[in-house]
Design an enzyme around this catalytic site. Structure first.
Site, PDB file in Angstrom:
ATOM      1  N   ASN A 204      -0.011 -27.487  -0.599  1.00 21.00           N
ATOM      2  CA  ASN A 204       0.321 -28.646   0.226  1.00 21.00           C
ATOM      3  C   ASN A 204      -0.882 -28.919   1.126  1.00 21.00           C
ATOM      4  O   ASN A 204      -1.866 -28.175   1.109  1.00 21.00           O
ATOM      5  CB  ASN A 204       1.631 -28.440   1.014  1.00 21.00           C
ATOM      6  CG  ASN A 204       1.574 -27.266   1.983  1.00 21.00           C
ATOM      7  OD1 ASN A 204       0.530 -26.932   2.539  1.00 21.00           O
ATOM      8  ND2 ASN A 204       2.715 -26.616   2.195  1.00 21.00           N
ATOM      9  N   LYS A 206      -1.400 -28.722   4.372  1.00 20.03           N
ATOM     10  CA  LYS A 206      -1.672 -27.680   5.376  1.00 20.03           C
ATOM     11  C   LYS A 206      -2.384 -26.492   4.717  1.00 20.03           C
ATOM     12  O   LYS A 206      -3.369 -25.962   5.244  1.00 20.03           O
ATOM     13  CB  LYS A 206      -0.353 -27.246   6.016  1.00 20.03           C
ATOM     14  CG  LYS A 206      -0.483 -26.172   7.090  1.00 20.03           C
ATOM     15  CD  LYS A 206       0.873 -25.930   7.750  1.00 20.03           C
ATOM     16  CE  LYS A 206       0.815 -24.824   8.792  1.00 20.03           C
ATOM     17  NZ  LYS A 206       0.913 -23.486   8.203  1.00 20.03           N
ATOM     18  N   GLU A 207      -1.890 -26.075   3.547  1.00 23.44           N
ATOM     19  CA  GLU A 207      -2.496 -24.943   2.823  1.00 23.44           C
ATOM     20  C   GLU A 207      -3.920 -25.269   2.383  1.00 23.44           C
ATOM     21  O   GLU A 207      -4.800 -24.405   2.432  1.00 23.44           O
ATOM     22  CB  GLU A 207      -1.633 -24.579   1.608  1.00 23.44           C
ATOM     23  CG  GLU A 207      -0.331 -23.902   1.974  1.00 23.44           C
ATOM     24  CD  GLU A 207       0.760 -24.016   0.910  1.00 23.44           C
ATOM     25  OE1 GLU A 207       1.833 -23.418   1.120  1.00 23.44           O
ATOM     26  OE2 GLU A 207       0.565 -24.711  -0.114  1.00 23.44           O
ATOM     27  N   ASP A 275       8.690 -25.256  -4.152  1.00 23.39           N
ATOM     28  CA  ASP A 275       9.121 -24.490  -5.337  1.00 23.39           C
ATOM     29  C   ASP A 275       9.525 -25.444  -6.462  1.00 23.39           C
ATOM     30  O   ASP A 275       9.217 -25.216  -7.632  1.00 23.39           O
ATOM     31  CB  ASP A 275      10.340 -23.597  -5.011  1.00 23.39           C
ATOM     32  CG  ASP A 275      10.060 -22.564  -3.939  1.00 23.39           C
ATOM     33  OD1 ASP A 275       8.878 -22.283  -3.682  1.00 23.39           O
ATOM     34  OD2 ASP A 275      11.021 -22.035  -3.359  1.00 23.39           O
TER      35      ASP A 275
END
Length: 328
Positions: A204, A206-207, A275
């Site tokens: 995502n 942020k990651e 997920d």
């Protein structure tokens, strides 16, 4: 292949899921007063429930789409491991890839929900990497499953709980390439730069920022394209799918770079959406579907599960109906 045939084809797929499994435990209740002991609400619990979480929720999403998931993970040799394996059996999921270790605890995330709002979360876990003996045992298990079964795609579901080590990634990616099995990763911070040579990388926003230690303007698509392009070249990754919350998803391959906007949803709970996205993306990749189909279907599925409270797998029938409306 039309969308109906695509959804039928999912039923033939076997998916190997490697990663951090956990129990998502829920305590539901009502709040009507504040505790006299401290300024905190009192939740009068009226329902308790345990669900499969983490990489096991990916398995549930794969199963919900009609494919066969095979989970590979290391859990504790404790009371919660019995609960976890019991949940797998209840869902008719195989335990053949699960290894128990006396050095670990089975990860449990307990969410306390009062008046339909999450009040508190309690985590029981070990976050250090599994040791060399456990890594070897997991590697042997993975090698055997790949040689014994027809595996159509491999998913690394990384929650930074230590089951996925750099050595394990390196071994599995090499083996997958030898066997011509596509590989997908839902990464976290620790191993972010270790997923070299993967087929599809799905962080995502942020990651991505944390993993690259970079900040950039999400509203500037050219900047996002530049960042992702240099990253996948450096890591020898074939394609990337970046989830951008309310902005949708961005898919980046050598031939196509597309931002797929999110659909307007009544968002109840975003937990578990990642997920679902990685599950649908992996199934589409196994069928060698076009990048735009991978991004659109994953985006659609992620949005649907956000309309429900708690971590729940996608509804195949509902997803098919929504996909038909989009004329996929």
């Amino acid at each position: 292949m039309n969308i109906q045939d695509t959804f039928k084809s999912f039923n033939k797929l076997n998916v190997l899921i490697i990663g951090d499994v956990m129990i998502d435990s829920y305590m539901w209740g009502n709040v009507s007063r504040i505790s006299p002991e401290a300024p905190v609400p009192i939740v009068a619990v009226n329902k308790k429930e345990n669900r499969l979480g983490g990489a096991a929720n990916v398995a549930l999403n794969i199963q919900a789409m009609g494919a066969t998931p095979i989970l590979c993970a290391v859990i504790g040799d404790d009371d919660n491991s019995k609960v976890f394996n019991g949940l797998l059996k209840k869902q008719k999921l195989t335990t053949e890839g699960i290894i128990k270790s006396g050095n670990r605890v089975t990860t449990v995330k307990t969410r306390i929900i009062g008046n339909h709002h999450q009040m508190l979360r309690i985590d029981e876990e070990i976050e250090t990497f599994i040791n060399s003996k456990e890594t070897d045992a997991l590697t042997i298990k993975i090698k055997k499953l790949i040689s014994d079964k027809k595996i159509d795609v491999i998913i690394f579901e990384d929650y930074d709980k230590g089951v996925i080590t750099p050595a394990l990634i390196n071994y599995v990616v090499k083996l997958a390439k030898q066997k011509k099995i596509p590989s997908v990763v839902d990464p976290k911070k620790k191993n972010f730069m270790d997923y070299k040579g993967i087929t599809l990388f799905k962080p995502n926003l942020k990651e991505l920022k944390e993993g690259l230690k970079l900040d950039f303007d999400i509203n500037n698509t050219a900047e996002l394209t530049k960042v992702v392009d240099s990253f996948i070249k450096l890591q020898q990754i074939e394609s990337a799918l970046i989830t951008l919350s309310e902005k949708g998803v961005y898919i980046h391959t050598p031939k196509s770079k597309t931002l797929v906007p999110a659909h307007i949803r009544d968002i109840m709970d975003v937990s578990g959406a990642g997920d679902t996205v990685v599950s649908i993306a992996a199934l589409c990749l196994a069928l060698n579907l076009p990048p735009i189909t991978i991004a659109t279907l994953s985006n659609l599925a992620g949005g649907l599960v956000c309309e429900k409270i708690g971590v729940v797998p996608v509804d195949k029938k509902q997803l098919l109906e929504e996909a038909k409306k989009l004329k996929l």
